[in-house]
Design an enzyme around this catalytic site. Structure first.
Site, PDB file in Angstrom:
ATOM      1  N   THR A 110       5.325  21.020  11.338  1.00  0.00           N
ATOM      2  CA  THR A 110       3.958  21.516  11.249  1.00  0.00           C
ATOM      3  C   THR A 110       3.405  21.872  12.618  1.00  0.00           C
ATOM      4  O   THR A 110       2.548  22.751  12.742  1.00  0.00           O
ATOM      5  CB  THR A 110       3.063  20.460  10.579  1.00  0.00           C
ATOM      6  OG1 THR A 110       3.629  20.114   9.315  1.00  0.00           O
ATOM      7  CG2 THR A 110       1.652  20.968  10.369  1.00  0.00           C
TER       8      THR A 110
ATOM      9  N   TYR B 291      14.497  12.053  10.739  1.00  0.00           N
ATOM     10  CA  TYR B 291      13.807  13.056   9.912  1.00  0.00           C
ATOM     11  C   TYR B 291      14.843  13.701   9.012  1.00  0.00           C
ATOM     12  O   TYR B 291      15.659  14.508   9.458  1.00  0.00           O
ATOM     13  CB  TYR B 291      13.134  14.073  10.829  1.00  0.00           C
ATOM     14  CG  TYR B 291      12.214  15.071  10.181  1.00  0.00           C
ATOM     15  CD1 TYR B 291      11.895  15.031   8.828  1.00  0.00           C
ATOM     16  CD2 TYR B 291      11.630  16.078  10.946  1.00  0.00           C
ATOM     17  CE1 TYR B 291      11.045  15.958   8.258  1.00  0.00           C
ATOM     18  CE2 TYR B 291      10.772  17.016  10.389  1.00  0.00           C
ATOM     19  CZ  TYR B 291      10.482  16.953   9.050  1.00  0.00           C
ATOM     20  OH  TYR B 291       9.628  17.880   8.496  1.00  0.00           O
TER      21      TYR B 291
ATOM     22  N   LYS C 165      11.431   9.619   8.130  1.00  0.00           N
ATOM     23  CA  LYS C 165      10.537  10.552   7.440  1.00  0.00           C
ATOM     24  C   LYS C 165      11.372  11.206   6.354  1.00  0.00           C
ATOM     25  O   LYS C 165      12.321  11.940   6.635  1.00  0.00           O
ATOM     26  CB  LYS C 165       9.955  11.609   8.374  1.00  0.00           C
ATOM     27  CG  LYS C 165       9.027  12.580   7.635  1.00  0.00           C
ATOM     28  CD  LYS C 165       8.429  13.646   8.539  1.00  0.00           C
ATOM     29  CE  LYS C 165       7.543  14.587   7.717  1.00  0.00           C
ATOM     30  NZ  LYS C 165       6.980  15.692   8.532  1.00  0.00           N
TER      31      LYS C 165
END
Length: 301
Positions: free
Chosen positions: A55, A143, A171
Site C-alpha cells: 500500500t 509477508y 502478515k
C-alpha cells in the site's frame, strides 16, 4: 506433533495500518503529510503503522525515501505506536541493506515479502528469510502474499522459520485458512490478517490482529471488531465485520490496487495522500464517488 494453546502476545500491537505514502502534487515524497496522517491514524486507534509495504508503493520509492519516511513518522508518533518498515525486494542482498537502514532509522520491526518474479523454491525462500533475520536485531514479519509474488511460504517452511528467534509474526494474505491454522496450532508466530475480510475469522482462531489497507480510511471502525471480540460480544464483532464489508469490497476488490482506491478517497476527504506513482494511475471520478458513498454508509452505521 506439538500444539500451542496460548495466543501469542502481539509484538507490534493488534490494529496495524498498512499506511499509504503521501506524495505532493508534483509526485515528491510528502513527509509533512505522512506525519499528519500517521498522527491521525494513531489517534484514531492504530497500535502500529506499516510503512513502505504494498500500500505504501514500495516498488516506486527510493531507499533514501524509505528511510526518511521511517524517521519522519517516528518523530510524529513517538512511542505511541510501533513502526514496521517494509524492506522486501526480489534481491536478498538489497533486502538486507534495507533492513539495516530501517533499523538505523528507528523502526521497531521489518516486513519481509517473499522474493518475487524469480519464483525461488522453498529451500531458497527459507534461506532468504533466515539471511534477513540474521542481519539485524529487528524482529521480522513474514509477508505471505502469493497472489502478488507468485510464491507461497508453504506451511512446512513457516514451521521451520518459526524456530528463528527474530522471526516473530506473519502478515497473512495466503487465502489458505487451513494452512494458517496448522501453523497457528504448532508455533507461537503472531498472525496478522492481511485481508480485511478475514479480520474476525483469523482473530477468533488465535490470530493477533490485522495489518490493513482499509484502516487508512476507517481505523476506529476496524479496531472496534477486535475490541468487541475481546469484550466477549462475538455477535457484535460479527455485525461490525459485516458492516465493513461494502467498503472493504469497494476498496480492495474493485479491480484497482488498494493504494489507488485509498488515495482516491483520502484525497476526496481532504486528508494527506496525493497522487500515485506510475505505473499506477489515479481512480476516476465514478470510482471515487462510489468509495465515498460506501464510506459514508459505514460511518453512519
Amino acid at each position: 506433533m506439538t500444539t500451542t494453546t496460548a495466543t501469542p502476545a502481539p509484538p507490534f500491537g493488534r490494529a496495524l495500518c498498512a499506511m499509504i505514502t503521501p506524495f505532493t502534487d508534483s509526485g515528491a515524497l510528502d513527509l509533512d503529510g505522512a506525519q499528519r496522517l500517521a498522527d491521525l491514524l494513531v489517534t484514531e486507534g492504530c497500535d502500529g503503522l506499516v510503512l513502505s509495504g504494498t500500500t505504501g508503493e514500495s516498488p516506486t520509492t527510493t531507499d533514501a525515501e524509505k528511510s526518511a519516511l521511517v524517521r519522519a513518522v517516528r518523530e510524529a508518533v513517538g512511542e505511541r505506536a510501533s513502526i514496521v518498515a517494509g524492506v522486501g525486494t526480489a534481491d536478498t542482498r538489497h533486502t538486507v541493506e534495507l533492513t539495516l537502514a530501517a533499523e538505523q532509522a528507528g523502526a521497531d520491526g521489518v516486513l519481509v515479502v517473499t522474493p518475487y518474479y524469480s519464483r525461488p523454491p522453498q529451500d531458497a525462500v527459507e534461506e532468504h528469510f533466515r539471511t534477513v533475520a540474521d542481519a539485524s536485531g529487528l524482529p521480522v514479519v513474514l509477508y505471505d502474499i502469493p497472489g502478488r509474488t507468485g510464491t507461497r511460504i508453504e506451511p512446512d517452511t513457516m514451521l521451520r522459520l518459526a524456530a528463528h528467534p527474530r522471526i516473530v509474526a506473519v502478515k497473512d494474505c495466503s487465502y489458505d485458512f487451513l494452512g494458517t491454522q496448522k501453523v497457528l496450532s504448532r508455533t507461537e508466530l503472531a498472525y496478522y490478517a492481511g485481508c480485511e475480510e478475514h479480520i474476525l475469522a483469523l482473530y477468533a482462531v488465535g490470530g493477533t490482529g490485522y495489518i490493513s489497507t482499509v484502516a487508512n480510511l476507517v481505523p476506529r471502525q476496524l479496531r472496534s471488531i477486535l475490541d468487541a471480540f475481546d469484550a466477549g460480544d462475538t455477535a457484535r464483532a460479527a455485525r461490525l465485520q459485516q458492516r465493513a464489508t461494502e467498503l472493504i469490497e469497494s476498496t480492495m476488490a474493485a479491480g484497482l490496487p488498494g493504494t489507488v482506491t485509498v488515495k482516491a478517497l483520502l484525497n476526496d476527504l481532504g486528508r494527506p495522500a496525493g497522487p500515485v506513482r506510475a505505473p499506477l494511475r489515479p481512480a476516476g471520478r465514478e470510482t471515487a464517488d462510489g468509495l465515498r458513498a460506501a464510506y459514508e454508509r459505514l460511518r453512519a452505521a
